[in-house]
Design a protein around this motif. Structure first.
Motif: not given
Length: 324
Positions: A213-226
């Motif tokens: 998760l740490s390797a992706i853009l922070p602004s895209k983390m929420q959509v990825a987890i959802s």
């Protein structure tokens, strides 16, 4: 490491505690190391310094657009020599072991044994006939996947694994231990919300995220987890282990490597973010998941030959999907 009294199992995070600083070079690592106020203040100061000159928006866009190229290059150079199999895997994440059908005998798991089959059970997809399904996102060259397949002989098990890098996925598929009847490896961009998974929603028992998760853009983390949350069955869980704030790796970055707050680019072009527990709690709860575990693992690693000490900070999380 020593076993917990009466259990015969290695305790989580170990139990090798440094009581006498004069003995620091007696072992290669010490567990659950507490920081002094001075160490914490020095770490904060170092982060302020190395983030004072972030890279330009143009440079940040370059690292985002070419992220897959940098990871392909990484695996082309290192192939399967860079990472070692994770010996701690089944101690920290017993959900991946053959006994995973029964939740661990722990109060933190009470009320979570509510796994159900996918609502889309009639759909034919890879692993559709399996009764226990695990997905690892960011599988690299298989240092988690292959230990699972070797250790977990459950005939109902099916393991999915994906990575951003097509080079890494090809290394998994060409590994002699890769068994298409029990495993499916595929290329997938965790941060691309338009990229679909070859698995229907509500079909997974476990999702594994280890230093990915740490390797992706922070602004895209929420959509990825959802999106990942929707793939879980009721009672299913996400297991995460990733970099914590003020880890040694963060403190070693120079000023010209900072992309944004707590987000950096390495010399090889790959990127890394350093989390707090609260940030991860927010990401998972906003995705409709409930906390089982969210802890910091502060470890002191020692290079006895060079007489060096290195402070590592990792965060380990387990969040499950409610049964209702």
């Amino acid at each position: 490491m020593a076993s917990s009294p009466g259990t015969g199992k290695r305790p989580q995070f170990g139990n090798r505690f440094l009581k006498d600083p004069g003995q620091v070079f007696q072992h290669n690592a010490w567990d659950n190391v507490q920081w002094t106020e001075e160490q914490e203040a020095a770490a904060k100061k170092k982060v302020q310094e190395n983030s004072s000159q972030p890279l330009s928006p143009e440079q940040q866009e370059k690292y985002e657009n070419k992220a897959s190229n940098f990871w392909d290059d990484f695996y082309t150079i290192h192939e399967n020599r860079f990472f070692k199999d994770r010996q701690w895997l089944f101690t920290e994440f017993p959900e991946l072991s053959p006994s995973s059908r029964s939740p661990p005998d722990s109060a933190e798991y009470q009320g979570q044994d509510c796994q159900q089959e996918s609502g889309d059970v009639n759909k034919d997809y890879p692993g559709s006939s399996a009764s226990y399904r695990i997905l690892e996102v960011g599988c690299g060259v298989g240092n988690t996947v292959f230990p699972i397949l070797q250790t977990n002989n459950d005939p109902g098990l099916f393991v999915y694994c994906c990575d951003f890098s097509s080079t890494a996925v090809e290394l998994v598929k060409t590994n002699p231990q890769y068994d298409p009847s029990r495993c499916l490896a595929f290329v997938h961009d965790l941060s691309d919300e338009k990229s679909s998974y070859p698995i229907p929603e509500g079909s997974l028992d476990v999702i594994v995220l280890i230093f990915v998760l740490s390797a992706i853009l922070p602004s895209k983390m929420q959509v990825a987890i959802s999106r990942l949350s929707k793939l879980l069955k009721p009672g299913g869980c996400i297991l995460l282990r990733d970099y914590g704030r003020y880890d040694m790796a963060q403190l070693r970055f120079k000023k010209e490597r900072c992309l944004s707050e707590n987000f950096y680019v390495r010399g090889d072009g790959t990127r890394v973010y350093f989390f707090t527990q609260d940030e991860l709690e927010e990401l998972f709860t906003k995705a409709g998941l409930e906390k089982v575990q969210n802890i910091v693992d502060r470890r002191l690693q020692v290079n006895r030959g060079k007489q060096l000490t290195m402070y590592r900070v990792w965060i380990q999380c387990k969040y499950h999907k409610p049964c209702n």
